[in-house]
Design a protein around this motif. Structure first.
Motif, PDB file in Angstrom:
ATOM      1  N   PHE A 158     -71.494  -8.387  11.910  1.00 58.27           N
ATOM      2  CA  PHE A 158     -70.451  -9.318  11.512  1.00 58.27           C
ATOM      3  C   PHE A 158     -71.085 -10.412  10.644  1.00 58.27           C
ATOM      4  CE2 PHE A 158     -68.552  -7.523  15.389  1.00 58.27           C
ATOM      5  CZ  PHE A 158     -67.339  -7.105  14.857  1.00 58.27           C
ATOM      6  N   HIS A 159     -70.379 -10.777   9.611  1.00 62.27           N
ATOM      7  CA  HIS A 159     -70.962 -11.666   8.603  1.00 62.27           C
ATOM      8  C   HIS A 159     -71.263 -13.041   9.184  1.00 62.27           C
ATOM      9  CE1 HIS A 159     -71.848 -12.659   4.418  1.00 62.27           C
ATOM     10  NE2 HIS A 159     -71.333 -13.841   4.685  1.00 62.27           N
ATOM     11  N   ALA A 168     -66.233 -15.287  12.102  1.00 62.47           N
ATOM     12  CA  ALA A 168     -66.210 -13.940  11.534  1.00 62.47           C
ATOM     13  C   ALA A 168     -64.884 -13.238  11.807  1.00 62.47           C
ATOM     14  CB  ALA A 168     -67.355 -13.108  12.098  1.00 62.47           C
ATOM     15  N   ASP A 170     -60.646 -13.885  11.678  1.00 64.65           N
ATOM     16  CA  ASP A 170     -59.474 -14.670  11.307  1.00 64.65           C
ATOM     17  C   ASP A 170     -58.226 -14.021  11.893  1.00 64.65           C
ATOM     18  OD1 ASP A 170     -60.753 -16.634   9.887  1.00 64.65           O
ATOM     19  OD2 ASP A 170     -60.623 -15.583   7.968  1.00 64.65           O
ATOM     20  N   GLU A 186     -58.241 -10.089  11.471  1.00 64.10           N
ATOM     21  CA  GLU A 186     -59.105  -9.577  10.408  1.00 64.10           C
ATOM     22  C   GLU A 186     -60.540 -10.018  10.671  1.00 64.10           C
ATOM     23  OE1 GLU A 186     -58.282  -9.352   5.778  1.00 64.10           O
ATOM     24  OE2 GLU A 186     -58.978 -11.357   6.341  1.00 64.10           O
ATOM     25  N   THR A 187     -61.505  -9.129  10.431  1.00 61.42           N
ATOM     26  CA  THR A 187     -62.917  -9.443  10.633  1.00 61.42           C
ATOM     27  C   THR A 187     -63.682  -9.282   9.323  1.00 61.42           C
ATOM     28  OG1 THR A 187     -63.521  -7.164  11.216  1.00 61.42           O
ATOM     29  CG2 THR A 187     -62.783  -8.592  13.008  1.00 61.42           C
ATOM     30  N   TYR A 188     -64.914  -9.797   9.320  1.00 61.41           N
ATOM     31  CA  TYR A 188     -65.798  -9.675   8.170  1.00 61.41           C
ATOM     32  C   TYR A 188     -67.057  -8.930   8.613  1.00 61.41           C
ATOM     33  CZ  TYR A 188     -62.805 -13.291   6.157  1.00 61.41           C
ATOM     34  OH  TYR A 188     -61.722 -14.005   5.695  1.00 61.41           O
ATOM     35  N   THR A 190     -70.574  -6.975   7.255  1.00 59.96           N
ATOM     36  CA  THR A 190     -71.474  -6.863   6.105  1.00 59.96           C
ATOM     37  C   THR A 190     -72.532  -5.793   6.356  1.00 59.96           C
ATOM     38  OG1 THR A 190     -71.180  -9.179   5.479  1.00 59.96           O
ATOM     39  CG2 THR A 190     -73.165  -8.080   4.680  1.00 59.96           C
ATOM     40  N   THR A 230     -69.400  -6.374   1.839  1.00 55.25           N
ATOM     41  CA  THR A 230     -68.684  -6.910   3.005  1.00 55.25           C
ATOM     42  C   THR A 230     -67.279  -6.328   3.039  1.00 55.25           C
ATOM     43  OG1 THR A 230     -69.927  -8.986   3.002  1.00 55.25           O
ATOM     44  CG2 THR A 230     -67.831  -8.969   4.164  1.00 55.25           C
ATOM     45  N   ARG A 232     -63.435  -5.946   5.297  1.00 54.80           N
ATOM     46  CA  ARG A 232     -62.556  -6.798   6.111  1.00 54.80           C
ATOM     47  C   ARG A 232     -61.623  -5.920   6.954  1.00 54.80           C
ATOM     48  NH1 ARG A 232     -59.980 -10.571   1.569  1.00 54.80           N
ATOM     49  NH2 ARG A 232     -58.861 -11.407   3.387  1.00 54.80           N
TER      50      ARG A 232
END
Length: 345
Positions: A158-159, A168, A170, A186-188, A190, A230, A232
């Protein structure tokens, strides 16, 4: 003339006898030179490294270096043993078949020992030639509990935002009602590696803060993420309204946990103040955050013109000071009237 024929026949007979002897008795013409002496096998070193580290067990990759000189050594084997330093018990063992060595050289005998992570071991190497022990060696391994499992070393995570402490995860409230609310989470993620990702799975959970109950859960497949890219990934979670939640994100690769992240989702309109253990109303309405069902500005302005805002402020339900102001006014008038009376006397 007869003597020549007799001599020729004798020579032919000797040749035929030699050929037949070579065919019927192969060992008759074998090399009768001295047999080669047995070679000498010495152990040079034992090198050990952690090949695979799991949560409970790890694999030790062991390389035993042998030096062979002179002659020939047949049926050379190396027995590896992992002996617990505390228990003196053999935890595991493996036999490596080196085979025949017939030249002066250094020989590598590589093996693998699977042991419990957290233990201390003496790795023993015993060299045999034709079943007879020739040399031994050992090396101690300690502190295996400090070895971390291999999956945290994955370049996919996770970013982590460098300049700002952004989460990380939202979320957006896309729908709400008296009983439930739908969160678009929503996730990030990488990929810091050099190769695209594969077999990634994302599990999202909404966990009620006070009880720890998982109110909603979704599992989704994550599309391949390119090198230094990255993505999402996300999904929707529907939860009961009026509670606060932890949004937990768990990233898997081929069934192994790679990384985790957590964020908060506040749907409870009551905020607990830790300083004095009281509760105050923060006037949070889930419907105010609906992305699709928010009232128009004109409707809100018309409601204010109709006096609904004044009614709410005067009923004592809001954080206003109406009652306190009235009491202070009465007290002030009483003090003023008393002051005037004193002046007349």
């Amino acid at each position: 003339m007869k003597r020549e024929w007799v001599f020729g026949g004798a020579v032919l007979g000797v040749v035929l006898a030699t050929v037949l002897a070579a065919v019927l008795l192969p060992g008759a013409l074998a090399d009768r030179s001295e047999p080669q002496p047995d070679g000498e096998v010495r152990m040079e070193e034992i090198s050990i490294s952690a090949a695979e580290v799991g949560g409970e067990r790890l694999t030790l990759a062991t390389d035993v270096r042998l030096e062979h000189t002179e002659g020939i050594s047949e049926n050379v084997t190396v027995e590896l043993r992992a002996v617990g330093l505390d228990s003196a018990l053999v935890e595991t063992s493996e036999t490596i078949d080196v085979g025949t060595v017939d030249e002066t050289s250094e020989v590598s005998a590589a093996g693998r020992l699977r042991v419990e992570r957290g233990g201390s071991y003496r790795i023993e190497a015993i060299v045999y030639r034709n079943g007879v022990r020739t040399t031994t060696g050992s090396k101690t391994v300690r502190g295996t509990e400090a070895l971390t499992p291999g999956y945290p070393d994955s370049p996919v995570e996770f970013h982590r935002f460098a300049r700002h402490d952004f989460p990380a995860i939202d979320y957006e409230i896309t729908d709400s009602g008296d009983d439930s609310a739908t969160l678009d989470v929503e996730t990030y993620v990488t990929n810091g590696g050099e190769a695209p990702t594969d077999d990634l799975t994302l599990v999202l959970k909404a966990r009620q803060v006070d009880s720890g109950i998982v109110a909603s859960e979704q599992e989704i497949d994550v599309a391949s993420i390119g090198s230094s890219q990255t993505a999402r990934p996300g999904s929707e979670l529907t939860v009961p309204s009026g509670y606060n939640y932890y949004l937990d994100a768990i990233l898997f690769e081929d069934g192994v946990v790679l990384d985790t992240a957590r964020s908060g989702a506040s749907l409870d309109p009551t905020e607990r103040v830790q300083a004095n253990e009281t509760e105050r109303d923060v006037e949070l309405e889930v419907g105010d955050f609906d992305s699709d069902d928010q009232p128009d500005r004109d409707e809100r302005e018309s409601a204010d013109e109709d006096g609904e805002g004044d009614a709410d402020a005067s009923d004592g339900a809001g954080p206003g000071f109406g009652i306190a102001v009235v009491i202070l006014a009465v007290v002030g008038l009483g003090l003023r009237a008393r002051g005037h009376t004193g002046g007349k006397q």
